[in-house]
Design a protein around this motif. Structure first.
Motif, mmCIF file in Angstrom:
data_model
loop_
_atom_site.group_PDB
_atom_site.id
_atom_site.type_symbol
_atom_site.label_atom_id
_atom_site.label_comp_id
_atom_site.label_asym_id
_atom_site.label_seq_id
_atom_site.Cartn_x
_atom_site.Cartn_y
_atom_site.Cartn_z
ATOM 1 N N ASN A 39 37.975 41.085 40.485
ATOM 2 C CA ASN A 39 36.777 41.256 39.875
ATOM 3 C C ASN A 39 36.824 40.965 38.229
ATOM 4 O O ASN A 39 35.662 40.821 37.645
ATOM 5 N N PHE A 40 38.177 40.874 38.013
ATOM 6 C CA PHE A 40 38.410 40.489 36.427
ATOM 7 C C PHE A 40 39.173 39.342 36.278
ATOM 8 O O PHE A 40 40.448 39.235 36.859
ATOM 9 N N GLU A 41 39.016 38.551 35.205
ATOM 10 C CA GLU A 41 39.860 37.236 35.043
ATOM 11 C C GLU A 41 40.739 37.903 34.111
ATOM 12 O O GLU A 41 40.459 38.547 33.502
ATOM 13 N N ASN A 42 42.054 37.003 33.953
ATOM 14 C CA ASN A 42 43.081 37.637 32.865
ATOM 15 C C ASN A 42 43.334 38.934 32.848
ATOM 16 O O ASN A 42 43.488 39.638 31.743
ATOM 17 N N ILE A 43 43.438 39.420 34.107
ATOM 18 C CA ILE A 43 43.867 41.113 34.230
ATOM 19 C C ILE A 43 45.269 41.179 34.364
ATOM 20 O O ILE A 43 45.942 40.524 35.312
ATOM 21 N N ASN A 44 45.965 42.168 33.958
ATOM 22 C CA ASN A 44 47.193 42.623 34.248
ATOM 23 C C ASN A 44 47.298 43.987 34.745
ATOM 24 O O ASN A 44 46.735 44.852 33.812
ATOM 25 N N VAL A 45 47.907 44.134 35.893
ATOM 26 C CA VAL A 45 47.697 45.592 36.470
ATOM 27 C C VAL A 45 49.146 45.969 36.487
ATOM 28 O O VAL A 45 50.084 45.377 37.185
#
Length: 79
Positions: free
Chosen positions: A27-33
């Motif tokens: 659901n999100f671009e450029n996300i780091n989890v």
């Protein structure tokens, strides 16, 4: 955007953390989890601040809510 999910390894909450991680990445671009193994029944989702302009923000806590997040709930809370 950086998100940290702290989950209880003792109670094997890792699969739930992986589901939330996948949901966020879809659901999100450029996300780091980042998944962090903890204990004590913890399942917290934290939106990490940039340390200059924004502070860390607790998005969801199993200890506060008394339950796991529903499908899509974390995405809605972050938006």
């Amino acid at each position: 955007m950086n998100v940290r999910i702290t989950y209880c390894g003792v109670w094997n909450y890792e699969p739930k953390a992986q589901v939330v991680s996948l949901e966020l990445k879809e659901n999100f671009e450029n996300i780091n989890v980042e998944l962090i193994k903890g204990s004590g029944g913890v399942f917290d989702v934290m939106l990490m601040g940039d340390s200059y302009n924004t502070a860390d923000r607790l998005v969801f806590s199993k200890h506060i809510k008394g339950r796991f997040p529903d499908e899509g709930e974390i995405t809605k809370l972050i938006k």
